[in-house]
Design an enzyme around this catalytic site. Structure first.
Site, PDB file in Angstrom:
ATOM      1  N   SER A 168     -57.048 107.411 -42.155  1.00  0.00           N
ATOM      2  CA  SER A 168     -56.503 108.356 -43.129  1.00  0.00           C
ATOM      3  C   SER A 168     -57.432 108.585 -44.316  1.00  0.00           C
ATOM      4  O   SER A 168     -57.285 109.585 -45.035  1.00  0.00           O
ATOM      5  CB  SER A 168     -55.138 107.876 -43.625  1.00  0.00           C
ATOM      6  N   ASP A 418     -48.208 104.241 -53.043  1.00  0.00           N
ATOM      7  CA  ASP A 418     -49.474 104.405 -52.330  1.00  0.00           C
ATOM      8  C   ASP A 418     -50.602 104.152 -53.320  1.00  0.00           C
ATOM      9  O   ASP A 418     -50.915 105.004 -54.161  1.00  0.00           O
ATOM     10  CB  ASP A 418     -49.588 105.813 -51.745  1.00  0.00           C
ATOM     11  N   HIS A 421     -54.625 105.551 -50.819  1.00  0.00           N
ATOM     12  CA  HIS A 421     -55.174 106.910 -50.739  1.00  0.00           C
ATOM     13  C   HIS A 421     -55.362 107.477 -52.148  1.00  0.00           C
ATOM     14  O   HIS A 421     -54.948 106.881 -53.136  1.00  0.00           O
ATOM     15  CB  HIS A 421     -54.244 107.798 -49.912  1.00  0.00           C
TER      16      HIS A 421
END
Length: 450
Positions: A168, A418, A421
């Site tokens: 990702s 998160d 990311h």
């Protein structure tokens, strides 16, 4: 002399003579200076700024416009025409050492006008109230990192295919690039698979350029745990993942980005032989660390690229993006998991531990692959070393804003965060600014060699 009003005026003869003399000399002075001025302008023309942005920085942040400063950049044929750029090529810039400085211009794009951002990284549209994280840029110690030039990047990939392959983080970097390129030319989505957009492809008709993303979190052949066993991934370290490798003949430049999935519990194999596992209680396998497994996976992938493209006599450009650190400061399900709102200052945060080791492996394997590729022509390999500059940006993650307006109903006891990311726009945009500089350097070397 007496005036009509009764006053007396004094006559000065020298005044009249001086005035008369000046009237005679002035025209001849002008005639004499004119040729000198013309001579000076002809041989030493005035140096004007190359673009308006040299004098007037863009003070309107977070907008999309094809008239951005990048549209005034030099065309590819002039990348290294100046003496200054020639000197830069002789001493490559070390982008790993520097600091984050405040930049009032902000990013090239925003989260509401770029349609390719994954929802979980679209911090602006999800209501993140503090926007200061958008107004920083990376300043290397020994050189200048220019603002991203979308038109220049598009020229460099004209009639080419650039593919982002990995986990990702590869997708995060790809979406950043697409958003910045879209400020100059709109891409068309020409392919999308049925697996949650894990494989997608865009085309820029203006330059016949193709940009793709391939989901392959290990690069080597891997079976994710949900497909065979609920607790462990399964990796074949001697075989590359053909989901992306089978398209190598169609790719001109590949950007590899892996790392975080190697931290998960897994069983490792070479052929049918089980080498061991990582965090596998209950299985009768030898416990081995993930560092060397990560190294083996990257080595297998780089070797496969070199052998397959080298055997055809057709080289390829390879970039390996180094490990991107996470910034959890506590439990992942607490509101303040990554609470910082500003970058670390220079020297405030050291690169150490797992982050340093994963980064080191990536750089070492790229250097080893360069040696192996010497027997073939047309190979260019480089590590995109972003670990340290990313480590210094704890403020750039979505945190609780991976969900839309997470505090609309107050602060809950449990809240997923998160801290891995990056928000888009955000620090990951800098990765692509450095990528562009690597590509420009390669282009300059190619032109000098012609």
């Amino acid at each position: 002399m007496k005036w009509a009003g009764g006053g007396t005026a004094t006559i000065t003869p020298f005044k009249d003579q001086t005035h008369s003399l000046a009237k005679k000399i002035l025209p001849w002075t002008i005639y004499a200076l004119l040729p000198i001025a013309l001579f000076r302008l002809y041989f030493y023309p005035l140096q004007l700024p190359q673009s308006s942005t040299d004098q007037l920085p863009n003070t309107t942040p977070i907008t999309i416009s094809s008239s951005s400063s990048s549209s005034l950049s030099l065309p590819p044929t002039q990348f290294h025409s100046s003496e200054e750029e020639g000197k830069t090529n002789e001493t490559p810039c070390d982008y790993t050492r520097g600091r984050w400085v405040h930049d009032r211009r902000g990013p090239l794009y925003n989260g509401t006008t770029c349609g390719t951002i994954k929802d979980g990284q679209n911090c602006i549209s999800h209501g993140r109230p503090d926007l200061d994280y958008l107004y920083w840029r990376w300043k290397p110690k020994q050189c200048k990192l220019p603002r991203f030039e979308p038109n220049t990047f598009l020229e460099l990939i004209r009639n080419k295919h650039i593919a982002f392959v990995g986990d990702s983080m590869a997708r995060n970097q790809l979406e950043s690039l697409l958003c910045m390129l879209a400020t100059a030319s709109a891409p068309n989505l020409v392919y999308r698979d049925s697996e949650e957009n894990k494989f997608r492809r865009w085309n820029f008709p203006s330059h016949n350029a193709t940009v793709s993303v391939y989901w392959s979190p290990f690069l080597v052949k891997g079976i994710e745990k949900s497909h065979w066993e609920p607790n462990f991934n399964k990796l074949y370290l001697d075989r590359v993942d053909e989901k992306w490798a089978s398209d190598l003949d169609l790719i001109d430049m590949v950007v590899l980005s892996i790392g975080h999935w190697f931290l998960h519990p897994a069983v490792y194999l070479e052929g049918d032989l089980v080498l061991g596992c990582h965090y596998c209680p209950g299985l009768n396998h030898t416990e081995i660390g993930f560092y060397e497994v990560f190294r083996k996976g990257l080595r297998t992938s780089l070797r496969t690229i070199t052998e397959r493209r080298g055997s055809t006599g057709n080289g390829i450009d390879v970039i390996v993006t180094t490990f991107s650190p996470a910034h959890f400061e506590g439990d992942w399900d607490k509101a303040g998991a990554c609470p910082k709102k500003k970058p670390y200052k220079e020297g405030e945060k050291q690169l150490e531990g797992m982050d340093a080791e994963m980064r080191k492996i990536g750089v070492e394997e790229v250097e080893a692959a360069k040696e192996n590729a010497l027997q073939f022509s047309g190979f260019r390999l480089e590590s995109l070393d972003v670990t340290k500059l990313s480590l210094m940006r704890p403020d750039g993650h979505p945190g609780p804003y991976m969900h839309p307006f997470p505090f609309a109903n107050g602060v809950t006891e449990r809240m997923q965060n998160d801290c891995v990311h990056w928000c888009l726009p955000g620090p990951v945009d800098t990765w692509n600014e450095i990528l562009l500089q690597v590509m420009k350097k390669w282009e300059g070397e190619l032109r000098r060699g012609e």
